[in-house]
Design a protein around this motif. Structure first.
Motif, PDB file in Angstrom:
ATOM      1  N   TYR A 161      46.504  38.629   8.928  1.00  0.00           N
ATOM      2  CA  TYR A 161      47.938  38.814   8.708  1.00  0.00           C
ATOM      3  C   TYR A 161      48.730  37.592   9.189  1.00  0.00           C
ATOM      4  O   TYR A 161      49.682  37.146   8.529  1.00  0.00           O
ATOM      5  CB  TYR A 161      48.426  40.075   9.432  1.00  0.00           C
ATOM      6  N   LEU A 162      48.330  37.052  10.334  1.00  0.00           N
ATOM      7  CA  LEU A 162      49.031  35.901  10.908  1.00  0.00           C
ATOM      8  C   LEU A 162      48.604  34.571  10.288  1.00  0.00           C
ATOM      9  O   LEU A 162      49.098  33.515  10.669  1.00  0.00           O
ATOM     10  CB  LEU A 162      48.801  35.863  12.419  1.00  0.00           C
ATOM     11  N   LYS A 163      47.638  34.652   9.356  1.00  0.00           N
ATOM     12  CA  LYS A 163      47.119  33.464   8.668  1.00  0.00           C
ATOM     13  C   LYS A 163      46.522  32.462   9.661  1.00  0.00           C
ATOM     14  O   LYS A 163      46.803  31.264   9.625  1.00  0.00           O
ATOM     15  CB  LYS A 163      48.200  32.810   7.809  1.00  0.00           C
ATOM     16  N   ILE A 164      45.676  33.008  10.532  1.00  0.00           N
ATOM     17  CA  ILE A 164      45.009  32.196  11.549  1.00  0.00           C
ATOM     18  C   ILE A 164      43.537  32.070  11.183  1.00  0.00           C
ATOM     19  O   ILE A 164      42.861  33.081  10.947  1.00  0.00           O
ATOM     20  CB  ILE A 164      45.133  32.842  12.947  1.00  0.00           C
ATOM     21  N   GLY A 165      43.021  30.862  11.143  1.00  0.00           N
ATOM     22  CA  GLY A 165      41.599  30.666  10.907  1.00  0.00           C
ATOM     23  C   GLY A 165      41.280  30.485   9.445  1.00  0.00           C
ATOM     24  O   GLY A 165      42.052  29.914   8.681  1.00  0.00           O
ATOM     25  N   LYS A 166      40.122  31.046   9.029  1.00  0.00           N
ATOM     26  CA  LYS A 166      39.584  30.781   7.700  1.00  0.00           C
ATOM     27  C   LYS A 166      40.507  31.275   6.603  1.00  0.00           C
ATOM     28  O   LYS A 166      41.103  32.323   6.719  1.00  0.00           O
ATOM     29  CB  LYS A 166      38.203  31.454   7.574  1.00  0.00           C
TER      30      LYS A 166
END
Length: 612
Positions: free
Chosen positions: A607-612
């Motif tokens: 949801y937070l657009k963190i990582g892959k």
């Protein structure tokens, strides 16, 4: 695992000690539909749809107009059902479970007692328990399970689950929505007042009611099979919903639409002496899921274990004058909150222990529903009225509703002086209940997993005095801020980790602030030994607009090597981002592998657009 051995031994002792003085052994059947509150069935509500097969059960039965799940989501509700025990006492109330827990001391899953007494027990097919199950519960539990596997003349207990109305059935796409809107443009349907009065909500209501019609047909199919086998007339047949419905602000929330379920019990002629209510009647007696297992045992003539919380509402010596129900909500998937409720008669009291956690906080599975997405967007666009906006705004620590006059809980009476006596009475009932269990959620979930899950009930009893202390701290919020700020200061300076924890939370529950408290909390944010206290302190500073919380929270989540602990931290990150406009950047590569691989954390990362 150690707690598994404890469970098996405890269950064996319990079953041996449980007296089975069976005189009558009626067949008992549960037909359970998923995700249905009473509000969508015409036999319970003027805005509902007709369900002739369910209605047919009432002809020779009893309709319970006040039946309630104690939790508003599957695993927590079903764990209450199978154990006849309150979830916060047994640590079975988190959804989805991160780790199974053993059953409460001297309690087995109630079908095990039936099985020991000679019953054939079959479940088709959903279980979804948060407990360690063992192998003494079901003779058969699968999609093929039926009463037909029993021996000749053997009594049976049978559960049949219907998934047609499950929340996932409302996860349709834009194409289905647009087609449905066009096809139903001349159809009228009720939309509850706290929802946007839009075409999306209109079609979602229509679609859901159509699923209820399909579900009722499936109820009819199972009733026909019972009639074919000559079993219908001689069986107790329960129909109920496994918790509230799935329109927004129902499933997952302690609203009436999340808890108030339909319940009809068909009563066989030969066993009507076991029912105090008049056959063919309706009753306003309150019954709750915690009572269902105890009721089945009572109908079967089996002694109810004293360690169960539930009381029977059918059978000999049944309780027939109850007018109160209790409920609980904590973690639902990746979304945390802590809410408790008590309803007595027409009044409903809701205690928001962390009122800064607004209800509309992102919950990935909920927001697969287009109605949820539209509601959130309309709020961002400032296109909602005051009542419709409440879902996305911080809450009051407590709320009081007259749910007979205000069934969708839009008018909080807690600040109305005319209701002060009722408010105080309900407050006291809440405090008595959470202390009596005691309620384990006064510790964070990750702490319970690491310290209590071998035997949660024993842990609760050992730490009961501390839990009562934390409850008393939480109750300071009932008083004026200026009258308690000195006491809060002492709690914030305590050597007890969780006393500090609750001191921070309750300080943050007030709209006021104080420079002395602010300074102490700022020190906690930088120096506390417990990561979650640093996060809660930074959260407080952010909520009050005193200091950007990002740096403290970033450092804490990078240090965490516990998935459940990190999940709670990510809850704060989403809260501060979506509710209070803080940007907290997280470097995926700095997270521990344990945290990266946690399934619930992964929902937050996506949801937070963190990582892959």
């Amino acid at each position: 695992m150690k707690y598994t051995r404890i469970f098996l031994l405890g269950a064996l002792i319990t079953l041996s000690a449980c007296k089975s003085q069976v005189v009558e052994q009626p067949n008992i059947i549960w037909i359970v539909s998923e995700d249905n509150s009473k509000h969508y069935l015409k036999m319970f509500d003027e805005h509902g749809i007709e369900t002739p097969n369910i209605e047919s059960l009432a002809e020779n039965g009893v309709v319970f107009d006040r039946a309630f799940s104690n939790a508003a989501v599957c695993s927590a509700a079903r764990s209450t059902l199978i154990s006849s025990s309150y979830g916060p006492r047994a640590a079975s109330h988190y959804h989805r479970r991160i780790q199974e827990v053993p059953l409460p001391n001297d309690v087995a899953m109630f079908p095990a007692y039936l099985k020991q007494a000679g019953y054939y027990t079959a479940n088709n097919a959903k279980e979804d328990y948060n407990f360690v199950k063992g192998d003494t519960v079901w003779d058969m539990s699968s999609k093929k399970a039926t009463w037909r596997g029993r021996k000749e003349n053997q009594p049976f207990f049978y559960v049949y689950n219907i998934g047609t109305t499950h929340e996932g059935r409302l996860h349709f796409d834009e194409e289905v929505l647009n087609k449905g809107i066009e096809e139903n443009k001349n159809t009228e349907v009720f939309i509850q007042p706290n929802h946007p009065q839009t075409e999306t909500f209109k079609y979602t209501n229509i679609h859901y009611r159509k699923k209820i019609v399909e579900m009722d047909t499936e109820v009819g199919d199972i009733l026909e099979k019972l009639k074919e086998d000559g079993l219908y007339k001689d069986a107790f047949i329960f129909y109920y919903g496994d918790h509230g419905g799935v329109l927004p602000d129902s499933k997952g929330y302690l609203t009436e639409t999340g808890l108030h379920v339909p319940l009809v019990v068909h009563v066989p002629e030969k066993y009507k002496h076991l029912v105090n209510q008049k056959i063919g009647s309706r009753t306003n007696q309150f019954v709750s899921f915690v009572d269902f297992g105890a009721t089945v045992l009572n109908l079967a003539g089996i002694e109810i274990p004293k360690a169960m919380d539930g009381k029977p509402f059918l059978g000999k010596n049944a309780v027939t004058d109850n007018d109160i129900t209790y409920s609980y909500a904590d973690r639902f998937d990746e979304k945390y909150d802590m809410v408790r409720a008590v309803r007595k008669g027409k009044y409903k009291y809701v205690r928001n222990y962390m009122p800064f956690n607004f209800d509309g906080l992102m919950n990935e599975y909920r927001y697969k529903q287009l109605a949820y997405k539209e509601w959130a967007q309309l709020y961002k666009d400032n296109k909602l009225n005051k009542i419709q906006s409440q879902f996305f705004e911080s809450k009051q620590p407590e709320a009081l509703y007259n749910v007979e006059e205000d069934p969708f809980e839009t008018n909080n009476l807690a600040g109305n002086k005319e209701y002060i006596e009722t408010l105080n009475n309900m407050r006291n009932k809440m405090t008595t209940w959470v202390k009596s269990m005691p309620d384990l959620s006064f510790y964070p979930e990750y702490y319970l997993i690491n310290n209590a899950f071998e035997n949660p009930v024993e842990f609760g009893q050992t730490n009961k005095a501390n839990i009562e202390k934390y409850i008393d701290i939480s109750n300071l919020v009932y008083k004026d801020f200026n009258d308690v700020k000195n006491e809060l200061e002492q709690h914030l300076k305590s050597s007890d980790t969780w006393e500090r924890y609750w001191g921070i939370i309750i300080s943050g529950s007030y709209k006021n602030s104080d420079k002395n408290l602010n300074a102490i909390i700022a020190d906690i944010a930088n120096n506390d030994d417990e990561l979650i206290n640093r996060v809660r302190a930074a959260e407080y500073l952010g909520l009050k607009g005193i200091k950007n919380p990002a740096e403290v929270i970033q450092e804490a989540v990078y240090k965490s090597n516990d998935g459940a602990e990190a999940l709670l931290i990510f809850n704060t990150i989403v809260l501060l981002q979506d509710g209070y406009n803080y940007k907290i950047d997280i470097d995926f590569d700095k997270l521990s592998e344990v945290v990266k691989n946690d399934k619930q954390v992964q929902r937050r990362l996506e949801y937070l657009k963190i990582g892959k």
